[in-house]
Design a protein around this motif. Structure first.
Motif, PDB file in Angstrom:
ATOM      1  N   TRP A  31       0.841  -1.204   0.000  1.00 20.75           N
ATOM      2  CA  TRP A  31       0.000   0.000   0.000  1.00 20.75           C
ATOM      3  C   TRP A  31       0.871   1.246   0.000  1.00 20.75           C
ATOM      4  O   TRP A  31       0.663   2.170  -0.795  1.00 20.75           O
ATOM      5  CB  TRP A  31      -0.918  -0.020   1.211  1.00 20.75           C
ATOM      6  N   ARG A  34       2.893   1.694  -3.212  1.00 21.16           N
ATOM      7  CA  ARG A  34       2.061   2.186  -4.318  1.00 21.16           C
ATOM      8  C   ARG A  34       1.728   3.670  -4.149  1.00 21.16           C
ATOM      9  O   ARG A  34       1.498   4.359  -5.136  1.00 21.16           O
ATOM     10  CB  ARG A  34       0.795   1.338  -4.443  1.00 21.16           C
ATOM     11  N   THR A  37       4.676   5.174  -5.673  1.00 21.71           N
ATOM     12  CA  THR A  37       4.557   5.018  -7.124  1.00 21.71           C
ATOM     13  C   THR A  37       3.579   6.027  -7.709  1.00 21.71           C
ATOM     14  O   THR A  37       3.824   6.610  -8.772  1.00 21.71           O
ATOM     15  CB  THR A  37       4.095   3.583  -7.452  1.00 21.71           C
ATOM     16  N   LEU A  38       2.458   6.233  -7.016  1.00 21.51           N
ATOM     17  CA  LEU A  38       1.462   7.208  -7.471  1.00 21.51           C
ATOM     18  C   LEU A  38       2.046   8.612  -7.499  1.00 21.51           C
ATOM     19  O   LEU A  38       1.855   9.361  -8.476  1.00 21.51           O
ATOM     20  CB  LEU A  38       0.245   7.156  -6.558  1.00 21.51           C
ATOM     21  N   ASN A 134       0.107   5.345 -15.261  1.00 20.82           N
ATOM     22  CA  ASN A 134       0.446   4.796 -13.951  1.00 20.82           C
ATOM     23  C   ASN A 134      -0.534   5.200 -12.847  1.00 20.82           C
ATOM     24  O   ASN A 134      -0.950   4.343 -12.050  1.00 20.82           O
ATOM     25  CB  ASN A 134       1.870   5.197 -13.573  1.00 20.82           C
ATOM     26  N   GLN A 138      -2.614   2.573 -10.376  1.00 22.06           N
ATOM     27  CA  GLN A 138      -2.617   2.596  -8.912  1.00 22.06           C
ATOM     28  C   GLN A 138      -4.029   2.815  -8.373  1.00 22.06           C
ATOM     29  O   GLN A 138      -4.413   2.205  -7.367  1.00 22.06           O
ATOM     30  CB  GLN A 138      -1.677   3.690  -8.392  1.00 22.06           C
ATOM     31  N   TRP A 141      -5.823  -0.428  -8.274  1.00 22.11           N
ATOM     32  CA  TRP A 141      -5.391  -1.287  -7.161  1.00 22.11           C
ATOM     33  C   TRP A 141      -6.013  -0.816  -5.844  1.00 22.11           C
ATOM     34  O   TRP A 141      -6.495  -1.633  -5.064  1.00 22.11           O
ATOM     35  CB  TRP A 141      -3.870  -1.281  -7.067  1.00 22.11           C
TER      36      TRP A 141
END
Length: 240
Positions: A31, A34, A37-38, A134, A138, A141
């Motif tokens: 979590w 990510r 990543t976001l 991307n 995310q 997810w």
């Protein structure tokens, strides 16, 4: 200086992830990863969009030219992130060979552009194209984790993701690859890397097409079943 910038970027992403893990201790490691990543995806898209559309040069007409300071900064920022995420994925065994290959090619491509001191314009354009979808990935997810994926929000995210991936990474990416290969300026290594990234995009595209077909078929079956149930439930009322 470039090596120092990459090292600082890597340290910053690791520190951000560590702070998120400490702050969101009730959430899983994935979590928090990510979330990083976001943030990188949004930041990367904004910076590379400014480079491509405002600062220049235009990647379709000037591939292979000398890197600008802003391009170097953007590539250093993303290289630090990809090194962090590659290490995280390998350690936690969360990704398959295709995604690891994507990360590996991204790292090699950025390293090559930084090492040669040229082709930063098309490298940043590639970063824009690969990262623009991307945030949607995310979001999908996170929706699944919160139990809100099966609905209008999930369908909207999936539809927008497929549309962006097809139009940008395949459509615009094909044009970008042609310009890269047709120009005499870029290094043969950069051209080979561009071909490899383009082929990998098609691997993803095949998987996305399969997913889209399966989801559309499932949605059609659900709609057909609901329609049948409405017809069955409606007949007694009409008979009365």
């Amino acid at each position: 200086m470039t090596s120092l910038s990459v090292a600082c970027s890597l340290v910053c992403w690791v520190l951000l992830y560590t702070c998120l893990c400490l702050h969101n201790s009730r959430r899983s490691y994935e979590w928090n990863c990510r979330l990083v990543t976001l943030l990188h995806g949004i930041l990367c898209v904004c910076v590379t969009a400014y480079i491509g559309f405002a600062d220049g040069p235009w990647p379709f007409t000037h591939p292979g030219v000398e890197n600008t300071a802003l391009q170097v900064a953007a590539m250093s920022l993303s290289l630090g992130y990809f090194l962090f995420d590659m290490g995280w994925c390998i350690y936690f065994h969360t990704e398959g060979p295709v995604m690891l290959g994507h990360h590996g090619l991204s790292i090699l491509g950025i390293l090559l552009a930084l090492g040669l001191g040229e082709s930063g314009t098309e490298a940043c354009a590639a970063l824009f194209g690969t990262e623009i979808t991307n945030p949607l990935l995310q979001a999908r997810w996170f929706l699944r984790q919160m139990g809100r994926y099966e609905g209008l929000a999930g369908d909207a995210v999936d539809l927008l993701f497929v549309a962006l991936f097809t139009s940008v990474r395949i459509g615009v990416g094909s044009w970008m690859l042609y310009c890269e290969l047709a120009s005499p300026r870029p290094s043969p290594l950069m051209k080979a890397g561009s071909v490899a990234m383009y082929v990998l995009s098609w691997v993803f595209m095949v998987d996305i097409a399969r997913f889209g077909f399966r989801k559309s078929r499932a949605r059609y079956r659900t709609w057909k079943e609901r329609r049948r149930m409405l017809e069955v439930n409606g007949n007694p009322g009409k008979a009365d």
